[in-house]
Enzyme design. Structure first.
Site, mmCIF file in Angstrom:
data_model
loop_
_atom_site.group_PDB
_atom_site.id
_atom_site.type_symbol
_atom_site.label_atom_id
_atom_site.label_comp_id
_atom_site.label_asym_id
_atom_site.label_seq_id
_atom_site.Cartn_x
_atom_site.Cartn_y
_atom_site.Cartn_z
ATOM 1 N N ARG A 85 -1.131 0.988 14.223
ATOM 2 C CA ARG A 85 -0.929 2.304 13.894
ATOM 3 C C ARG A 85 -0.449 3.208 14.861
ATOM 4 O O ARG A 85 0.387 3.831 14.994
ATOM 5 C CB ARG A 85 -1.753 2.823 13.184
ATOM 6 N N SER A 95 -4.330 -5.578 -1.693
ATOM 7 C CA SER A 95 -3.608 -4.561 -0.681
ATOM 8 C C SER A 95 -3.485 -5.409 0.670
ATOM 9 O O SER A 95 -4.631 -5.912 1.216
ATOM 10 C CB SER A 95 -4.156 -3.251 -0.479
ATOM 11 N N ASP A 110 5.785 1.365 -2.596
ATOM 12 C CA ASP A 110 5.372 3.056 -2.258
ATOM 13 C C ASP A 110 6.649 3.653 -1.517
ATOM 14 O O ASP A 110 7.386 4.627 -1.894
ATOM 15 C CB ASP A 110 4.224 2.954 -1.420
#
Ligand code: ARG
Length: 398
Positions: free
Chosen positions: A96, A177, A16
Site C-alpha cells: 500500500r 475478498s 468497485d
C-alpha cells in the site's frame, strides 16, 4: 468544501473501481485519472488502460512496480523478519505505501487535487493509503467512495454499472475478498468468516495441498549477502527472481499456508487466510542465519524490534521517522548476515537443515562435549555465584 478539479484513482479494474470512474465524474464533475500498479498480482493488466479510458478516465497509467516493491519494501521486511502477530508476512501492508507514493507523484504530475481509493471503512488498507498520502502531501484530498456511497451490495453495484453501460468484469464473482502481490496473497470473507470453518480447498491458489505434495522432500540452499537473498543453490539471482522461484518451489510442497485470526488496527478481529511461500521461506532462512551471527542480547533485542517494526508497517506508518530509524537499526547489523542456509520442504513444512557464515559466532571448541573442548569449566563456579548473587542476597535478607 473546495471543489475537486482532478482526481487520481487507485484502479484495479475490479467491480468497485470499474464503476468508481463514472461515479466520481457524476458526483464531482471532475477529471479522473486512473492508476494501476503491477506488484505481481498475477492478473493480466494489458486491457486495463483501455477499460479505464472507456469508462471515462482522461488518462490511465499502468506501471510494473515489482522491482521497486521487492528492493525497497520487501527487502526491508526480510532484514527485519517482519511478521505481524508472528505470522503474517504483510504482502498487502507493504504494497500500500508504494502505491500511495506513486498516486501522490502522479497527482503532482497531473496537477490533481485529490486521490481516490477503493478501500472500505472497516479495514486496514484505508488507513495505509490515507496515512501514507498525508505523510507525503497533507494538502491532497482523499475520497473513499466505498465508505459512503449508496451502492451497498455487489448487486447494487452491478445494477449501477448496467444502468450506465459500464462493462463489468465477466469472471464469476469470487466468494472471497482477495488481495495478491508477489509477496503473498490474502483471502477473507465468505465461509472463512466463521473461524471454526475449515478453509475450503478453493481458497488456496499459490500452494498445493500438503497431502498431495511430493512424497520426497526437496532441499535448497539460499545464500544471503548482508541480509539480502542473493542466490539459490549457488546461482546468483535478483531478489525478484528469487521470490518468484521460491513461490513456485515452496508452493509446490504446500509450504506457506497461514490461517489466522488477526487484530486489525480498527479493533476488529478477522479471520484471514494467507499464502506466502517465498516470504515464509526467506524469513525462516534469514532468522536461522541470524541465530548464528548474533550474540544472545542482540538476537533477543532484535526480536522485540522486529515485532515493533511489523506493527508499524501493519498500522500504515511506513512513511514515519520511526520506521526509517528502525530500518537503520536493522541495516546496521545486517553486515554480518552473509552466509548460506539450507532449507528442506516436505509436505507443507519447512525446516532449516544447515547454516554457515563467515561471521558465525558458533565456536565448536567451546560448544563441544568432546576432547577438543577448550571451555574453562572451572569458571562455571564463579559465574554461577555472581549470576545468582542478587537472589542469594534476597534470600539472606528475608
Ligand atoms: N488483513 C490483511 C492486511 O490488513 C490483508 C488485507 C487484504 N485485503 C483484501 N481485500 N483481502 O494486511
Amino acid at each position: 468544501m473546495k471543489k475537486i478539479k482532478k482526481i487520481v484513482v487507485a484502479y484495479s479494474g475490479g467491480l468497485d473501481t470499474s464503476i468508481i470512474v463514472k461515479w466520481l465524474k457524476d458526483k464531482y464533475d471532475c477529471d479522473v485519472v486512473c492508476y494501476t500498479a503491477d506488484l505481481g498480482q498475477n492478473e493480466p493488466l494489458g486491457h486495463i488502460k483501455e477499460k479505464a479510458m472507456k469508462t471515462g478516465a482522461s488518462a490511465a497509467y499502468v506501471e510494473d512496480l515489482q522491482e521497486e516493491f521487492v528492493e525497497n519494501f520487501v527487502l526491508n521486511a526480510i532484514k527485519a523478519n517482519a511478521l505481524y502477530e508472528d505470522k503474517y508476512p504483510m504482502a498487502t501492508a507493504l504494497g500500500r505505501p508504494l502505491i500511495a507514493k506513486r498516486l501522490v507523484e502522479i497527482a503532482h504530475e497531473e496537477n490533481a487535487d485529490a486521490i481516490c481509493h477503493g478501500s472500505t471503512g472497516k479495514g486496514n488498507d484505508q488507513v495505509r493509503f490515507e496515512v501514507s498520502i498525508a505523510a507525503l502531501d497533507p494538502d491532497i484530498k482523499v475520497v473513499a467512495p466505498l465508505r459512503t456511497w449508496e451502492l451497498k451490495s455487489r448487486d447494487a453495484e452491478i445494477e449501477y454499472a448496467k444502468s450506465c453501460g459500464i462493462e463489468i468484469p465477466v469472471t464469476k464473482a469470487s466468494p472471497y475478498s482477495i488481495d495478491r502481490n508477489i509477496w503473498g496473497i490474502a483471502v477473507e470473507c465468505g465461509v472463512l468468516e466463521d473461524p471454526m470453518n475449515r478453509a475450503p480447498d478453493d481458497v488456496w491458489s499459490m500452494t498445493i495441498n500438503p497431502q498431495n505434495a511430493p512424497e520426497s522432500p526437496e532441499e535448497i540452499t539460499i545464500s544471503f549477502d548482508e541480509g539480502k537473498p542473493a542466490a539459490i543453490n549457488g546461482k546468483k539471482l535478483s531478489l525478484l527472481e528469487i521470490i518468484k522461484r521460491l513461490n513456485k518451489t515452496a508452493g509446490s510442497h504446500g509450504v506457506g499456508r497461514i490461517d489466522m485470526v488477526e487484530n486489525r488496527l480498527v479493533g476488529i478481529k478477522s479471520r484471514e487466510v494467507y499464502e506466502a511461500p517465498a516470504a515464509v521461506t526467506l524469513i525462516a532462512a534469514h532468522k536461522a542465519l541470524e541465530e548464528l551471527i548474533f550474540d544472545r542480547e542482540t538476537l533477543h533485542f532484535n526480536s522485540i524490534m522486529s515485532s515493533k517494526y511489523s506493527e508499524l508497517v501493519y498500522y500504515g506508518w511506513w512513511f514515519s521517522d520511526l520506521r526509517k530509524a528502525l530500518d537503520s537499526y536493522f541495516n546496521s547489523l545486517q553486515g554480518y548476515a552473509t552466509g548460506n542456509v539450507r532449507v528442506k520442504f516436505y509436505k507443507g513444512s519447512i525446516s532449516v537443515t544447515g547454516k554457515e557464515s563467515p561471521y558465525s559466532l558458533y565456536n565448536k571448541n567451546l560448544a563441544t562435549y568432546g576432547t577438543e573442548d577448550s571451555f574453562k569449566h572451572s569458571y562455571g563456579e564463579a559465574f554461577c555465584y555472581l549470576w545468582g548473587l542478587p537472589l542469594r542476597e534476597r534470600a539472606a535478607n528475608r
